[in-house]
Design a protein around this motif. Structure first.
Motif, PDB file in Angstrom:
ATOM      1  N   ALA A   1      75.420  12.083  20.852  1.00  0.00           N
ATOM      2  CA  ALA A   1      76.226  11.360  20.288  1.00  0.00           C
ATOM      3  C   ALA A   1      75.671  10.955  18.894  1.00  0.00           C
ATOM      4  N   HIS A   2      74.404  10.943  18.840  1.00  0.00           N
ATOM      5  CA  HIS A   2      73.470  10.437  17.696  1.00  0.00           C
ATOM      6  C   HIS A   2      72.786  11.522  16.636  1.00  0.00           C
ATOM      7  N   TYR A   3      72.780  12.473  17.479  1.00  0.00           N
ATOM      8  CA  TYR A   3      72.199  13.923  16.743  1.00  0.00           C
ATOM      9  C   TYR A   3      73.146  14.956  16.542  1.00  0.00           C
ATOM     10  N   VAL A   4      72.982  16.059  17.487  1.00  0.00           N
ATOM     11  CA  VAL A   4      74.148  16.954  17.669  1.00  0.00           C
ATOM     12  C   VAL A   4      74.527  17.196  18.883  1.00  0.00           C
ATOM     13  N   PRO A   5      75.445  17.790  19.645  1.00  0.00           N
ATOM     14  CA  PRO A   5      75.642  18.080  20.837  1.00  0.00           C
ATOM     15  C   PRO A   5      74.584  19.264  21.202  1.00  0.00           C
ATOM     16  N   GLY A   6      74.105  19.157  22.426  1.00  0.00           N
ATOM     17  CA  GLY A   6      73.151  20.156  22.884  1.00  0.00           C
ATOM     18  C   GLY A   6      73.558  21.670  22.888  1.00  0.00           C
ATOM     19  N   GLY A   7      74.876  21.934  22.967  1.00  0.00           N
ATOM     20  CA  GLY A   7      75.312  23.255  22.699  1.00  0.00           C
ATOM     21  C   GLY A   7      75.333  23.690  21.255  1.00  0.00           C
TER      22      GLY A   7
END
Length: 249
Positions: free
Chosen positions: A210-216
């Motif tokens: 949520a704070h960075y980018v989704p893992g995928g």
């Protein structure tokens, strides 16, 4: 913008509010190795360590008279570890870890504490960076730790044992073989780091997504925009922050 976490006019994304709220609930719940009271005390200790006058890494806070309450829910080894990881992360060594685990802490306790420290730092640095009060902790929830350890956990590329994981957000699962194990291949070590205590790994990545980018999206198109920033802007900020914090991953 008045939310359950922050009273501010700043346009904070709903994903941040919802995941930080989930983290507060998570911290106040019984864990895998620690009770809810111990987990809440660990969160409070992270905040105390960061706000206190800095101690040299070779001085354990538990040895400083009057610094730690006598009735603290956590053992001295856990308190000292929380302070060391919070304030002197770059001084950690394998020898330091081996002196701590398993003689003073179980590996699972250590990993659970690492997860809590990481999560609290993420949430609190967000609030501190915006000059907002840190979210108020919730009352501990009754219950006992599960003490469930993944059966396949073993020491491989980390100091601590890790377990194979199926991470749909990183690599889709191939259900055609009926095992779902294909997703475990190619998952980077950073996604496995807390896998000895699965609830901490999951909560950590709920926050990061949520704070960075989704893992995928980590290995996706760097030209795409994510949230309100373009991906190159996010990576520039992330790289600079990592360098300042001496994180060389």
């Amino acid at each position: 913008m008045n939310t359950s976490l922050y009273d501010t006019e700043l346009p904070i994304r709903s994903e941040i509010i919802s995941t930080q709220s989930a983290a507060l609930e998570h911290w106040a719940s019984p864990g895998t190795w620690l009770t809810a009271v111990e987990r809440t005390a660990a969160v409070e200790e992270v905040r105390r360590a960061r706000d206190a006058d800095e101690l040299p890494p070779w001085i354990a806070p538990s040895t400083v008279e009057g610094l730690i309450p006598d009735d603290h829910p956590l053992p001295s080894a856990a308190i000292d570890m929380v302070w060391r990881v919070t304030n002197h992360l770059t001084t950690l060594t394998l020898e330091w870890y081996q002196d701590l685990v398993p003689s003073a802490l179980e590996a699972g306790e250590y990993v659970e504490l690492i997860g809590l420290i990481s999560q609290v730092n993420l949430v609190d640095h967000f609030a501190d960076g915006l000059s907002l009060p840190r979210p108020r902790l919730r009352q501990p929830i009754d219950g006992e730790p599960t003490r469930i350890t993944p059966a396949a956990a073993a020491v491989s590329t980390h100091w601590v044992p890790t377990a194979p994981i199926v991470d749909d957000s990183w690599q889709p699962v191939d259900h055609s073989e009926g095992t779902g194990l294909s997703a475990a291949r190619g998952v980077p070590n950073v996604r496995r780091a807390l896998s000895l205590v699965p609830p901490e790994r999951v909560m950590q990545w709920v926050l990061i997504d949520a704070h960075y980018v989704p893992g995928g999206a980590l290995g996706g198109d760097f030209a795409e925009s994510v949230w309100s920033l373009q991906r190159p802007q996010i990576e520039l900020i992330g790289a600079r922050t990592s360098a300042i914090n001496e994180c060389f991953y």
